[in-house]
Design a protein around this motif. Structure first.
Motif, mmCIF file in Angstrom:
data_model
loop_
_atom_site.group_PDB
_atom_site.id
_atom_site.type_symbol
_atom_site.label_atom_id
_atom_site.label_comp_id
_atom_site.label_asym_id
_atom_site.label_seq_id
_atom_site.Cartn_x
_atom_site.Cartn_y
_atom_site.Cartn_z
ATOM 1 N N ASN A 126 0.830 -1.190 0.000
ATOM 2 C CA ASN A 126 0.000 0.000 0.000
ATOM 3 C C ASN A 126 0.872 1.250 0.000
ATOM 4 N N THR A 127 0.621 2.146 -0.957
ATOM 5 C CA THR A 127 1.386 3.390 -1.036
ATOM 6 C C THR A 127 0.538 4.612 -0.718
ATOM 7 N N GLU A 128 -0.779 4.457 -0.770
ATOM 8 C CA GLU A 128 -1.689 5.546 -0.401
ATOM 9 C C GLU A 128 -3.001 4.944 0.069
ATOM 10 N N LEU A 129 -3.536 5.483 1.162
ATOM 11 C CA LEU A 129 -4.798 4.978 1.700
ATOM 12 C C LEU A 129 -5.640 6.154 2.167
ATOM 13 N N ARG A 130 -6.762 6.327 1.489
ATOM 14 C CA ARG A 130 -7.723 7.371 1.840
ATOM 15 C C ARG A 130 -9.089 6.720 2.018
ATOM 16 N N SER A 131 -10.052 7.491 2.433
ATOM 17 C CA SER A 131 -11.375 6.909 2.689
ATOM 18 C C SER A 131 -12.061 6.414 1.425
ATOM 19 N N ARG A 132 -11.735 6.977 0.276
ATOM 20 C CA ARG A 132 -12.387 6.557 -0.963
ATOM 21 C C ARG A 132 -11.425 6.027 -2.016
ATOM 22 N N ARG A 133 -10.124 5.976 -1.691
ATOM 23 C CA ARG A 133 -9.149 5.543 -2.690
ATOM 24 C C ARG A 133 -7.961 4.883 -2.007
ATOM 25 N N ALA A 134 -7.438 3.871 -2.667
ATOM 26 C CA ALA A 134 -6.228 3.200 -2.192
ATOM 27 C C ALA A 134 -5.349 2.886 -3.401
ATOM 28 N N ILE A 135 -4.056 3.035 -3.220
ATOM 29 C CA ILE A 135 -3.111 2.759 -4.300
ATOM 30 C C ILE A 135 -2.097 1.733 -3.794
ATOM 31 N N PHE A 136 -1.807 0.763 -4.649
ATOM 32 C CA PHE A 136 -0.905 -0.330 -4.288
ATOM 33 C C PHE A 136 0.083 -0.602 -5.419
ATOM 34 N N ASP A 137 1.334 -0.850 -5.051
ATOM 35 C CA ASP A 137 2.272 -1.478 -5.969
ATOM 36 C C ASP A 137 2.006 -2.970 -5.849
ATOM 37 N N THR A 138 1.842 -3.648 -6.977
ATOM 38 C CA THR A 138 1.535 -5.075 -6.940
ATOM 39 C C THR A 138 2.490 -5.857 -7.832
ATOM 40 N N GLN A 139 2.656 -7.127 -7.461
ATOM 41 C CA GLN A 139 3.495 -8.034 -8.244
ATOM 42 C C GLN A 139 2.937 -9.440 -8.161
ATOM 43 N N GLY A 140 3.257 -10.222 -9.177
ATOM 44 C CA GLY A 140 2.977 -11.646 -9.175
ATOM 45 C C GLY A 140 4.273 -12.395 -9.401
ATOM 46 N N VAL A 141 4.446 -13.485 -8.658
ATOM 47 C CA VAL A 141 5.683 -14.264 -8.719
ATOM 48 C C VAL A 141 5.319 -15.737 -8.853
ATOM 49 N N VAL A 142 6.012 -16.443 -9.726
ATOM 50 C CA VAL A 142 5.879 -17.898 -9.874
ATOM 51 C C VAL A 142 7.278 -18.495 -9.817
ATOM 52 N N ASN A 143 7.461 -19.455 -8.912
ATOM 53 C CA ASN A 143 8.764 -20.120 -8.766
ATOM 54 C C ASN A 143 9.910 -19.121 -8.613
ATOM 55 N N GLY A 144 9.683 -18.058 -7.833
ATOM 56 C CA GLY A 144 10.724 -17.074 -7.571
ATOM 57 C C GLY A 144 10.950 -16.067 -8.680
ATOM 58 N N LYS A 145 10.183 -16.170 -9.770
ATOM 59 C CA LYS A 145 10.365 -15.276 -10.920
ATOM 60 C C LYS A 145 9.191 -14.306 -11.017
ATOM 61 N N LEU A 146 9.508 -13.029 -11.176
ATOM 62 C CA LEU A 146 8.494 -12.004 -11.348
ATOM 63 C C LEU A 146 7.766 -12.217 -12.671
ATOM 64 N N VAL A 147 6.434 -12.384 -12.625
ATOM 65 C CA VAL A 147 5.675 -12.603 -13.852
ATOM 66 C C VAL A 147 4.837 -11.395 -14.242
ATOM 67 N N PHE A 148 4.518 -10.515 -13.276
ATOM 68 C CA PHE A 148 3.877 -9.246 -13.613
ATOM 69 C C PHE A 148 4.113 -8.256 -12.494
ATOM 70 N N GLU A 149 3.936 -6.987 -12.841
ATOM 71 C CA GLU A 149 3.981 -5.912 -11.861
ATOM 72 C C GLU A 149 3.093 -4.791 -12.363
ATOM 73 N N GLY A 150 2.595 -3.993 -11.442
ATOM 74 C CA GLY A 150 1.779 -2.851 -11.826
ATOM 75 C C GLY A 150 1.237 -2.140 -10.611
ATOM 76 N N VAL A 151 0.749 -0.947 -10.848
ATOM 77 C CA VAL A 151 0.123 -0.137 -9.802
ATOM 78 C C VAL A 151 -1.387 -0.274 -9.969
#
Length: 157
Positions: A126-151
């Motif tokens: 979580n990088t920002e948390l407000r009453s009506r909005r939240a922003i997150f840096d996200t990632q997906g990993v399979v077998n130790g390898k990054l398969v996606f990332e995004g905000v």
């Protein structure tokens, strides 16, 4: 976003479920084909991080038609899984019962494939948390390898 994984996964037991599917279902309303989060491995509000997972099976609704003979998890479903993880974090932190929907996605990169038999580890910071909005840096990993990332930007609907 960088290619560095947001958390040292070697510090976690990726097979130890902290929060199981029934508790996830008590927070996340998605069901049937749209249920994309199987459990939570780490929930750390102090560090503003949550780690969950999705076990990918041959029974997923997209397997038959998303590249017949070579099924690949659609990128939009990877992002949906991450969004459900973000929603879990938001609702637990804020105690807000309203629905948190997509407000936007940014800086998305797909870096690998996810196929039946994989355990997709989902990470949200979580990088920002407000009453009506939240922003997150996200990632997906399979077998130790990054398969996606995004905000992911969540907006209360």
């Amino acid at each position: 976003m960088s290619q560095d994984i947001l958390i040292d996964l070697s510090s976690l037991d990726l097979n130890k479920v902290l929060i199981g599917i029934e508790t996830v279902r008590s927070v996340i309303p998605h069901r049937h084909e749209m249920e994309q989060l199987n459990g939570i491995i780490k929930f750390d509000p102090e560090q503003k991080i949550v780690v969950g997972y999705k076990d990918i099976s041959n029974e997923e609704f997209w397997v038959r038609g998303h590249i017949p003979g070579r099924p690949l998890m659609p990128g939009v479903l990877m992002l949906e899984a991450a969004a459900q993880l973000c929603t879990y974090y938001y609702k637990k932190i804020t105690q807000d019962e309203r629905f948190l929907g997509f407000g936007g996605i940014d800086k998305v990169k797909f870096r690998g494939k996810v196929v039946p038999g994989d355990k997709l580890i989902l990470i949200a910071k979580n990088t920002e948390l407000r009453s009506r909005r939240a922003i997150f840096d996200t990632q997906g990993v399979v077998n130790g390898k990054l398969v996606f990332e995004g905000v992911i930007i969540g907006m209360v609907v």
